[in-house]
Design an enzyme around this catalytic site. Sequence first.
Site, PDB file in Angstrom:
ATOM      1  N   LYS A  94       0.808  -1.217   0.000  1.00  0.00           N
ATOM      2  CA  LYS A  94       0.000   0.000   0.000  1.00  0.00           C
ATOM      3  C   LYS A  94       0.845   1.272   0.000  1.00  0.00           C
ATOM      4  CE  LYS A  94      -4.550  -1.521   1.292  1.00  0.00           C
ATOM      5  NZ  LYS A  94      -5.682  -1.407   2.220  1.00  0.00           N
ATOM      6  N   ARG A 116      -4.330  -9.795   4.778  1.00  0.00           N
ATOM      7  CA  ARG A 116      -4.709  -9.878   3.358  1.00  0.00           C
ATOM      8  C   ARG A 116      -3.511  -9.455   2.526  1.00  0.00           C
ATOM      9  NH1 ARG A 116      -6.995  -6.410  -0.598  1.00  0.00           N
ATOM     10  NH2 ARG A 116      -8.466  -7.489  -1.980  1.00  0.00           N
TER      11      ARG A 116
END
Length: 295
Positions: free
Chosen positions: A222, A256
Amino acid sequence: MDFLLGNQRLNLDHRALVMGILNRTRDSFYDGDAHYRLDDLLRRAEQMVEEGADLLDVGARPGGVGVREVTEAEETDLAASTVEALRQRFDVPVSVDTQRAAVAAEAYRTGAVLGNDMSGFADPGYLPAAAAAGASVVATHIRLPPGVPDPDPHYDDLVPEVTRRLRELATRAKEAGVPAEAILLDPGLDLGKTWRQSLALLARFDTFAALGHPLLAAPSNKIFLGRLLHRGTTERGPATIAACALAVRAGARVVRVHHVRAARDAVDLATALAAESAADGGTEAPVTGHGTAPG
């Protein structure tokens, strides 16, 4: 702490689950259209299962900032057909990454047991669909609707505001008929947060873990990792693994990720350390999920 996943009740006191990300899209931020063809996606899924994935998260998302909008019919067809193909080949639970109730409902019909909704249940039919199907859900904090630019998000008091919203989402899910043990909480790293705000949330994962529901960490590749460490999208793998280990050590019970093997090792190490700490230096061994996920 127990977590309901389909017809399984999993005890996560000394176990963290690894969720493998499968993007059946043409414009994934990380892997583009590398797994848009079903054969390519199934090969990737096989690799993830071999590397120790506990569940597989299928996304055929409806678009976002700067990407083509996917119609509900197209997303439904892609998500449901992918879930069905995965369930026919692998004895691993499948989740569906969608904001749309109709997509989720069809995915549940073809075998999905978890709805991963980044919108915070914006679709009023989402929770009733999950409850009707006996599916679990991910309650995600996001400031504005997905796809709406949010370049300068402001919070008066970040952690309490995110905590309060996660409580509200969990309450909504329970009121709709989703059991408390079937609700995952996700603080929403990078979703309506600056990179510094995401970092602050990761540093306080213990606060969110104390809310009484299993906690999901989704740091994989991210922006906040890239901004902090000056790494491009494909250079954030080591930081992702470190973030997963730190999140699990702070109480997260699901991670995740795009790459399973390293995450599997990281979360198993983190759960082992937690067990040793709880045993005050004893020899108690943790229960891990490596290669043992039920269907």
